[in-house]
Design an enzyme around this catalytic site. Sequence first.
Site, PDB file in Angstrom:
ATOM      1  N   GLN A   1       0.992  -1.098  -0.070  1.00 21.42           N
ATOM      2  CA  GLN A   1      -0.074  -0.010  -0.069  1.00 21.42           C
ATOM      3  C   GLN A   1       0.802   1.459   0.079  1.00 21.42           C
ATOM      4  O   GLN A   1       0.717   2.261   0.770  1.00 21.42           O
ATOM      5  CB  GLN A   1      -1.121  -0.092   1.281  1.00 21.42           C
ATOM      6  CG  GLN A   1      -2.205  -0.996   1.033  1.00 21.42           C
ATOM      7  CD  GLN A   1      -3.014  -0.802  -0.292  1.00 21.42           C
ATOM      8  OE1 GLN A   1      -3.105   0.657  -0.722  1.00 21.42           O
ATOM      9  NE2 GLN A   1      -3.883  -1.246  -0.788  1.00 21.42           N
ATOM     10  N   SER A   2       1.909   1.438  -0.728  1.00 20.62           N
ATOM     11  CA  SER A   2       2.686   2.469  -0.742  1.00 20.62           C
ATOM     12  C   SER A   2       2.052   3.605  -1.501  1.00 20.62           C
ATOM     13  O   SER A   2       1.467   3.493  -2.566  1.00 20.62           O
ATOM     14  CB  SER A   2       3.801   1.724  -1.959  1.00 20.62           C
ATOM     15  OG  SER A   2       4.729   3.169  -2.088  1.00 20.62           O
ATOM     16  N   ASN A   3       1.952   4.664  -1.080  1.00 18.51           N
ATOM     17  CA  ASN A   3       1.598   6.183  -1.601  1.00 18.51           C
ATOM     18  C   ASN A   3       2.404   6.518  -2.711  1.00 18.51           C
ATOM     19  O   ASN A   3       2.057   7.295  -3.568  1.00 18.51           O
ATOM     20  CB  ASN A   3       1.432   7.015  -0.373  1.00 18.51           C
ATOM     21  CG  ASN A   3       0.095   6.580   0.479  1.00 18.51           C
ATOM     22  OD1 ASN A   3      -0.749   6.193   0.137  1.00 18.51           O
ATOM     23  ND2 ASN A   3       0.805   6.489   1.774  1.00 18.51           N
TER      24      ASN A   3
ATOM     25  N   ALA B   1       4.366   4.901  -4.619  1.00 23.11           N
ATOM     26  CA  ALA B   1       4.000   3.815  -5.967  1.00 23.11           C
ATOM     27  C   ALA B   1       2.937   4.478  -6.575  1.00 23.11           C
ATOM     28  O   ALA B   1       3.060   4.735  -7.699  1.00 23.11           O
ATOM     29  CB  ALA B   1       4.062   2.549  -5.800  1.00 23.11           C
TER      30      ALA B   1
END
Length: 352
Positions: free
Chosen positions: A86-88, A90
């Site tokens: 859940q990387s913002n 990326a």
Amino acid sequence: MKSQPEFPESLGRLSSIPRVRFFDGPTPLEPMPNLAKRCGGARLSVKRDDAMGMAFGGNKVRQLEFYLGAAAGQKADCVLITGAVQSNFARLAAAGARKLGMECHIQLEERVKKSDPGYRNSGNVLIERLLGATLHSFPEGENEAGADRRLGEIAEELRGQGRRPYIIPLAPGHPPLGALGYVVAAHELLGQMVAGGLSVDEIVVPSGSGNTHAGLLFGLRALGAKVPVRGICVRRDAASQTLRIRDRCQAIAKLLKIDAPVNDEDVILDDAYLAPGYGLMAESTASAILTGARTEGLMLDPTYSGKTMAGFIDRAKAMGAEGTLVFLHTGGTPAIFAYEKDLLGAIEMYGG
Ligand SMILES: *Cc1c(COP(=O)(O)O)cnc(C)c1O
């Protein structure tokens, strides 16, 4: 690349480092009177870096202005990035790449032990798929060097196909271009503090890769502001994060070709809100998320801004009515949908 003569000389060669623009600054600096009442009457404000016009915004928009500025300067046609599922970062790299007519490859690391379908498919992952990013998976979560190596291999394959990849590096040891976004933010925030007559006792920020914390602290000191910046640890303990932030400040100085204006004592870290670990909510996180929503209508996420708000609320209470504090809201908005299960549990526990 357009030069930006607006930065003072004390920020070194910042004006001449390639940058693209992804939002119209400044982001709002808003008072939080309802939260202040809850915290013993301190004067509280929030710097709304969650409120930007690209793909739900957040602190990575500022960082990407420099990374993708470099990518555009090198005539890259695709961007590669690695991060948690859940990387913002990326999600925003994929959006920024599309805006510049590039493609994006995202390597998702198994950093968080969560297997529910919401975490794996919703939130940032859904947006990345809408943006048509190519998703790769990496089976480990705490192997920065290994993740970088694998990303390098993907880049090599792309080069073999005649593509021109640009890698956004996250591990230490690379020039922290992203931190320059928060040197810019320091300039912007100081302007707002002066215009609003705010004499701030402390700014509270999340400290993850360290680009936000180090960039803001460096920028403030380079501009002559002595206001303390407190980093709330969201990834690793205070001892290792302290070394990381100090190193990063040295690296920023090198990039800008100026002497580092940050002393060792300037680097303040608090890891009281980190447990049970990166990407996992504590009870204090849940409580802070609901408090932010129900006092000021703010949307805070479980990994970063929620933990930081928990630290901020405790600092505001400790300072009492005399204190003036600023909370840096770094975004993370789409992640709330990935944490639906945890957040529903929190709502149940706290009522409403
Ligand atoms: C990445 C991120 C952070 C941490 O910022 P760093 O610059 O990596 O320290 C904080 N908040 C949100 C919402 C993020 O996405």
